[in-house]
Design an enzyme around this catalytic site. Sequence first.
Site, PDB file in Angstrom:
ATOM      1  N   SER A  37      12.274  15.597 -20.144  1.00  0.00           N
ATOM      2  CA  SER A  37      12.834  16.636 -21.008  1.00  0.00           C
ATOM      3  C   SER A  37      11.781  17.673 -21.341  1.00  0.00           C
ATOM      4  O   SER A  37      10.612  17.338 -21.574  1.00  0.00           O
ATOM      5  CB  SER A  37      13.348  16.027 -22.319  1.00  0.00           C
ATOM      6  OG  SER A  37      14.438  15.169 -22.085  1.00  0.00           O
ATOM      7  N   ARG A  62      22.018   6.256 -22.239  1.00  0.00           N
ATOM      8  CA  ARG A  62      21.146   6.431 -23.395  1.00  0.00           C
ATOM      9  C   ARG A  62      21.545   5.406 -24.446  1.00  0.00           C
ATOM     10  O   ARG A  62      22.583   5.532 -25.092  1.00  0.00           O
ATOM     11  CB  ARG A  62      21.274   7.852 -23.944  1.00  0.00           C
ATOM     12  CG  ARG A  62      20.381   8.155 -25.130  1.00  0.00           C
ATOM     13  CD  ARG A  62      20.749   9.485 -25.764  1.00  0.00           C
ATOM     14  NE  ARG A  62      20.406  10.642 -24.937  1.00  0.00           N
ATOM     15  CZ  ARG A  62      20.850  11.872 -25.166  1.00  0.00           C
ATOM     16  NH1 ARG A  62      21.688  12.100 -26.164  1.00  0.00           N
ATOM     17  NH2 ARG A  62      20.485  12.864 -24.377  1.00  0.00           N
ATOM     18  N   LYS A 103      22.048  15.296 -32.276  1.00  0.00           N
ATOM     19  CA  LYS A 103      20.802  14.795 -32.847  1.00  0.00           C
ATOM     20  C   LYS A 103      19.991  15.973 -33.355  1.00  0.00           C
ATOM     21  O   LYS A 103      20.148  17.110 -32.891  1.00  0.00           O
ATOM     22  CB  LYS A 103      20.003  13.989 -31.816  1.00  0.00           C
ATOM     23  CG  LYS A 103      19.557  14.761 -30.595  1.00  0.00           C
ATOM     24  CD  LYS A 103      18.745  13.846 -29.676  1.00  0.00           C
ATOM     25  CE  LYS A 103      18.244  14.590 -28.452  1.00  0.00           C
ATOM     26  NZ  LYS A 103      17.428  13.735 -27.581  1.00  0.00           N
TER      27      LYS A 103
END
Length: 218
Positions: A117, A48, A146
């Site tokens: 997701s 990521r 996050k």
Amino acid sequence: MNSPLSTAPHASAEALARAIPQPINPVVDSAAWVERLGRAGARFIQLRLKDLPAAALLAEIRSAHASAKELGVCLVLNDYWQIALDEGIDYIHLGQEDLDTADLPAIHKGGLRLGVSTHCHEELARALACKPDYVALGPIWETKLKKMAFGPQGTERLTEWREMIGPMPLVAIGGITLARAGACIAAGADCVAAVSDFIRHPDPEGQVKAWLAATTRS
């Protein structure tokens, strides 16, 4: 909650071996971590990357891919589906917002395996319409990495997703630690993902081995 998609309580061992080679999924932010955790035995690593200039981004992805090929790691690249296609990356992982712009026919035609997701029933329905190779559910517990629009889903939601998606592999993510990993598998996840519990741990290599021990079914 059952659905017409529900055909089995878990993916078969053969199907999982094709789709997800290991029940742990370290999520990392650099090529160096792909090499380090790959050498420790991780075989399903998600890369990521955020806020890198184009040249640096491509260099980092190519370095991670080279390490993955050397070590037999299935590399999952977040977000950058066009680069994944161009570079022959194993997997692309897309968030719901990425589905707005991703060229799904090109992704499937190019042989990329796809993870998506999900956080709610509407997102799950949208993900399944994309014909993914796995779906991820999160956050299972609160995460501070996050800002999330959705609260903790809990392991009960994993069991619900398991019943709804049948044999498709299910990845749990969000607030998961070594102590919680086994509960996710018991609730129906086929694979458990984490960031901090690997790359912010004082012994990341030891964590790979400990996570494998905690999540591998006997």
